[in-house]
Write a protein that holds these residues in place. Sequence first.
Motif, PDB file in Angstrom:
ATOM      1  N   TYR A 188      -3.233  -1.504  -4.052  1.00  0.00           N
ATOM      2  CA  TYR A 188      -2.759  -0.828  -5.480  1.00  0.00           C
ATOM      3  C   TYR A 188      -3.859  -1.175  -6.533  1.00  0.00           C
ATOM      4  N   ASN A 233       6.216   4.431  -5.825  1.00  0.00           N
ATOM      5  CA  ASN A 233       4.982   4.575  -5.401  1.00  0.00           C
ATOM      6  C   ASN A 233       5.129   3.589  -4.323  1.00  0.00           C
ATOM      7  N   THR A 293       2.866   2.329  -2.198  1.00  0.00           N
ATOM      8  CA  THR A 293       2.137   0.900  -2.038  1.00  0.00           C
ATOM      9  C   THR A 293       2.878  -0.226  -2.763  1.00  0.00           C
TER      10      THR A 293
END
Length: 283
Positions: free
Chosen positions: A219, A180, A182
């Motif tokens: 997030y 991910n 972020t």
Amino acid sequence: MGVMSFVSRLACVSLGLVFATLAVASEETQLIDSINAYRSEVQRCAGQASSELPPLNADPRLILPAGGIGDLQQALSRTAYPLVNVQAINLSGPRDAQAAMKALQESFCQVVLDPQFVDVGVSREGVDWRIVLARPLLAGGLGDWQAEGQKLLQQINTARAQARQCGSQSFQAAGPLTWNATLATAAQDHTRAMANQNFFDHKDRDGRTPGDRAELAGYVGREIGENIAAGLDTASKVVDGWLASPGHCANLMNPQFSELGAAYAVDPKSDAGIYWTALFGAP
């Protein structure tokens, strides 16, 4: 017959010496195990709470004569240990590993809980002990923070694919995590802050927690976890250290997490030289 008898007695004496040597080694090993168990949990030391730390690696090059004094750096250069920083603790009086550990907790907790140290050597002669903690030179050859973060992801996923015991907790095999970006940005920012500002903590200098930092980065998730490491110069060493530490291992094996962002940062002026952060998320 007299010669036979003499050889037999000599064999018995030699065997006794072997047993005595094994007993001493066992006490030294017990002390290293106790130090690592102590480091694996949050401790109160000098009025502050420590972080959970991965175990120290027992390195035979750090076993220096108990009760010895002199230039540590010279002694370690003779053993070919690639030294950056070292600290030796000399104890006189403890009769066994348990008593030695008690003395370390009472008088040397800051040294034992210093995250910069990676390796340890323990020697003992009677009631004299020498505990040497050290940090080696970085091996070098690391890729950029994203490439190494991806290596960390791969190794974490390999670990998650197997059932394992993390301290007293049992974990079934868990599904792989996905990268991910972020979370990776939040991990990189925290890692760079630890390196540049020379600290090692889940809370940053502004008091923000991992959840705070993930949220600020954008997030959106229902659960956040974070593992940090210092002084280790490869992703494999970092993951091995986390797996050997119950709290880090439990985060890594948590089946609720499905995403990960990770990074490392280097600053030669910092105590540990290199820092790592893995930020786990559950969207």
